[in-house]
Scaffold this motif. Structure first.
Motif, PDB file in Angstrom:
ATOM      1  N   GLU A  71       0.840  -1.201   0.000  1.00 54.03           N
ATOM      2  CA  GLU A  71       0.000   0.000   0.000  1.00 54.03           C
ATOM      3  C   GLU A  71       0.878   1.256   0.000  1.00 54.03           C
ATOM      4  N   PRO A  72       0.383   2.359  -0.589  1.00 56.51           N
ATOM      5  CA  PRO A  72       1.097   3.637  -0.493  1.00 56.51           C
ATOM      6  C   PRO A  72       1.348   3.967   0.986  1.00 56.51           C
ATOM      7  N   PHE A  73       2.429   4.695   1.244  1.00 53.73           N
ATOM      8  CA  PHE A  73       2.786   5.013   2.626  1.00 53.73           C
ATOM      9  C   PHE A  73       3.391   6.407   2.717  1.00 53.73           C
ATOM     10  N   ARG A  74       3.332   6.954   3.927  1.00 52.65           N
ATOM     11  CA  ARG A  74       3.847   8.306   4.185  1.00 52.65           C
ATOM     12  C   ARG A  74       5.331   8.238   4.540  1.00 52.65           C
ATOM     13  N   LEU A  75       6.068   9.231   4.039  1.00 49.97           N
ATOM     14  CA  LEU A  75       7.505   9.285   4.270  1.00 49.97           C
ATOM     15  C   LEU A  75       7.949  10.741   4.308  1.00 49.97           C
ATOM     16  N   ALA A  76       9.037  11.013   4.995  1.00 51.34           N
ATOM     17  CA  ALA A  76       9.690  12.327   5.003  1.00 51.34           C
ATOM     18  C   ALA A  76      11.183  12.083   5.105  1.00 51.34           C
ATOM     19  N   LEU A  77      11.967  13.037   4.641  1.00 51.40           N
ATOM     20  CA  LEU A  77      13.409  12.988   4.862  1.00 51.40           C
ATOM     21  C   LEU A  77      13.651  13.515   6.267  1.00 51.40           C
ATOM     22  N   ALA A  78      14.576  12.897   6.989  1.00 50.96           N
ATOM     23  CA  ALA A  78      14.801  13.339   8.363  1.00 50.96           C
ATOM     24  C   ALA A  78      16.180  12.942   8.856  1.00 50.96           C
ATOM     25  N   GLY A  79      16.821  13.874   9.555  1.00 55.25           N
ATOM     26  CA  GLY A  79      18.074  13.584  10.224  1.00 55.25           C
ATOM     27  C   GLY A  79      19.203  13.242   9.280  1.00 55.25           C
ATOM     28  N   GLY A  80      20.178  12.529   9.809  1.00 61.28           N
ATOM     29  CA  GLY A  80      21.328  12.157   8.999  1.00 61.28           C
ATOM     30  C   GLY A  80      22.091  11.014   9.618  1.00 61.28           C
ATOM     31  N   GLY A  81      23.015  10.496   8.853  1.00 58.83           N
ATOM     32  CA  GLY A  81      23.845   9.392   9.311  1.00 58.83           C
ATOM     33  C   GLY A  81      25.027   9.236   8.379  1.00 58.83           C
ATOM     34  N   GLN A  82      25.839   8.223   8.670  1.00 59.21           N
ATOM     35  CA  GLN A  82      27.012   7.986   7.839  1.00 59.21           C
ATOM     36  C   GLN A  82      27.352   6.501   7.832  1.00 59.21           C
ATOM     37  N   PHE A  83      28.036   6.079   6.805  1.00 58.34           N
ATOM     38  CA  PHE A  83      28.574   4.731   6.701  1.00 58.34           C
ATOM     39  C   PHE A  83      30.076   4.852   6.468  1.00 58.34           C
ATOM     40  N   GLY A  84      30.813   3.854   6.923  1.00 62.51           N
ATOM     41  CA  GLY A  84      32.227   3.758   6.588  1.00 62.51           C
ATOM     42  C   GLY A  84      33.086   4.907   7.071  1.00 62.51           C
ATOM     43  N   ARG A  85      32.882   5.328   8.303  1.00 59.84           N
ATOM     44  CA  ARG A  85      33.674   6.423   8.882  1.00 59.84           C
ATOM     45  C   ARG A  85      33.672   7.663   7.997  1.00 59.84           C
ATOM     46  N   GLY A  86      32.493   8.037   7.567  1.00 58.65           N
ATOM     47  CA  GLY A  86      32.352   9.269   6.786  1.00 58.65           C
ATOM     48  C   GLY A  86      32.514   9.092   5.296  1.00 58.65           C
ATOM     49  N   ARG A  87      32.624   7.855   4.830  1.00 59.45           N
ATOM     50  CA  ARG A  87      32.759   7.651   3.378  1.00 59.45           C
ATOM     51  C   ARG A  87      31.432   7.883   2.658  1.00 59.45           C
ATOM     52  N   ALA A  88      30.337   7.811   3.411  1.00 62.67           N
ATOM     53  CA  ALA A  88      29.021   8.148   2.855  1.00 62.67           C
ATOM     54  C   ALA A  88      28.253   8.931   3.919  1.00 62.67           C
ATOM     55  N   LEU A  89      27.777  10.100   3.542  1.00 61.53           N
ATOM     56  CA  LEU A  89      26.961  10.953   4.407  1.00 61.53           C
ATOM     57  C   LEU A  89      25.560  10.941   3.822  1.00 61.53           C
ATOM     58  N   TRP A  90      24.554  10.751   4.681  1.00 63.84           N
ATOM     59  CA  TRP A  90      23.194  10.625   4.165  1.00 63.84           C
ATOM     60  C   TRP A  90      22.171  11.273   5.077  1.00 63.84           C
ATOM     61  N   THR A  91      21.009  11.524   4.480  1.00 60.97           N
ATOM     62  CA  THR A  91      19.834  11.874   5.262  1.00 60.97           C
ATOM     63  C   THR A  91      18.965  10.624   5.324  1.00 60.97           C
ATOM     64  N   GLY A  92      18.234  10.505   6.397  1.00 62.86           N
ATOM     65  CA  GLY A  92      17.416   9.317   6.600  1.00 62.86           C
ATOM     66  C   GLY A  92      15.960   9.560   6.265  1.00 62.86           C
ATOM     67  N   ALA A  93      15.125   8.695   6.811  1.00 65.55           N
ATOM     68  CA  ALA A  93      13.687   8.771   6.546  1.00 65.55           C
ATOM     69  C   ALA A  93      12.926   8.680   7.854  1.00 65.55           C
ATOM     70  N   ALA A  94      11.754   9.285   7.855  1.00 65.64           N
ATOM     71  CA  ALA A  94      10.815   9.188   8.973  1.00 65.64           C
ATOM     72  C   ALA A  94       9.451   8.904   8.363  1.00 65.64           C
ATOM     73  N   GLY A  95       8.598   8.287   9.139  1.00 67.65           N
ATOM     74  CA  GLY A  95       7.268   7.951   8.640  1.00 67.65           C
ATOM     75  C   GLY A  95       7.047   6.460   8.762  1.00 67.65           C
ATOM     76  N   ASP A  96       6.387   5.882   7.773  1.00 68.26           N
ATOM     77  CA  ASP A  96       6.048   4.461   7.804  1.00 68.26           C
ATOM     78  C   ASP A  96       7.234   3.625   7.325  1.00 68.26           C
ATOM     79  N   LEU A  97       8.256   3.532   8.174  1.00 59.13           N
ATOM     80  CA  LEU A  97       9.472   2.793   7.813  1.00 59.13           C
ATOM     81  C   LEU A  97       9.224   1.288   7.747  1.00 59.13           C
ATOM     82  N   ARG A  98       8.218   0.811   8.466  1.00 63.77           N
ATOM     83  CA  ARG A  98       7.893  -0.620   8.400  1.00 63.77           C
ATOM     84  C   ARG A  98       7.483  -0.996   6.973  1.00 63.77           C
ATOM     85  N   THR A  99       6.622  -0.176   6.368  1.00 66.28           N
ATOM     86  CA  THR A  99       6.187  -0.463   5.001  1.00 66.28           C
ATOM     87  C   THR A  99       7.338  -0.257   4.015  1.00 66.28           C
ATOM     88  N   MET A 100       8.181   0.726   4.268  1.00 63.93           N
ATOM     89  CA  MET A 100       9.327   0.936   3.376  1.00 63.93           C
ATOM     90  C   MET A 100      10.260  -0.280   3.415  1.00 63.93           C
TER      91      MET A 100
END
Length: 190
Positions: A71-100
């Protein structure tokens, strides 16, 4: 062709993220990161790698079934994180993460059932990469700046099969190009 399944944020949300990223690019040390371009901002659900053209119709059909069952689901961009000691910087998601996560699992299963050689399954973390680095980078100031970031929310109504065209020119800073190969409506959105 190099393919992945993705959720693409709408233009208005991309503009909001662009404002936040412009602020990050003003921080000390931002030149040590390779900033991704807006046109490439997406949430990867499943990465398929190189896929034979003959396999694409079967993969597309299976992704269609995965989308139909979600089913369609609600999502927003939220916050941030990183992988690999800063080799990738990202923003995360908030909302229906279970469905995602469910859509990501179904997208991965669609690839396997279509005969795509998939990497080992790992826990899905919703992330949209905004910068990369070949070397470890202290991204704490960027993460602090992203802590308060939250875009408007939207309803995810489609799953997109995307083709990635990797840079071939050798020009420093050249970005991959992305092309939607197929769009599948989610559940009741179809």
């Amino acid at each position: 062709m190099r393919l992945f399944a993705a959720v693409l944020p709408p233009a208005g949300v991309v503009r909001e993220l662009a404002v936040a990223v412009d602020g990050l690019r003003e921080l000390d040390g931002a030149g040590a990161l390779r900033w991704t371009e807006r046109a490439g901002w997406h949430f990867t659900l499943a990465f398929y790698g190189e896929v034979d053209e003959e396999t694409v119709p079967e993969l597309t059909a299976r992704l269609g079934r995965a989308a139909y069952r979600t089913e369609p689901f609600r999502l927003a961009l939220a916050g941030g994180g990183q992988f690999g000691r800063g080799r990738a910087l990202w923003t995360g998601a908030a909302g229906d993460l279970r469905t995602m996560r469910l859509l990501a699992e179904r997208s991965e299963a669609a690839g396997r059932k279509a005969g795509v050689a998939m990497d080992e399954h790992r826990h899905y973390t919703a992330h949209l990469t905004v910068a990369r680095s070949r070397d470890a980078v202290d991204v704490r100031p960027y993460l602090t700046a992203l802590e308060e970031f939250r875009s408007r929310s939207w309803t995810v109504e489609e799953l997109v099969l995307v083709r990635s065209h990797l840079p071939r020119s050798g020009v420093p800073g050249e970005q991959p190009r992305y092309e939607a190969v197929a769009r599948q409506a989610l559940g009741a959105a179809g």
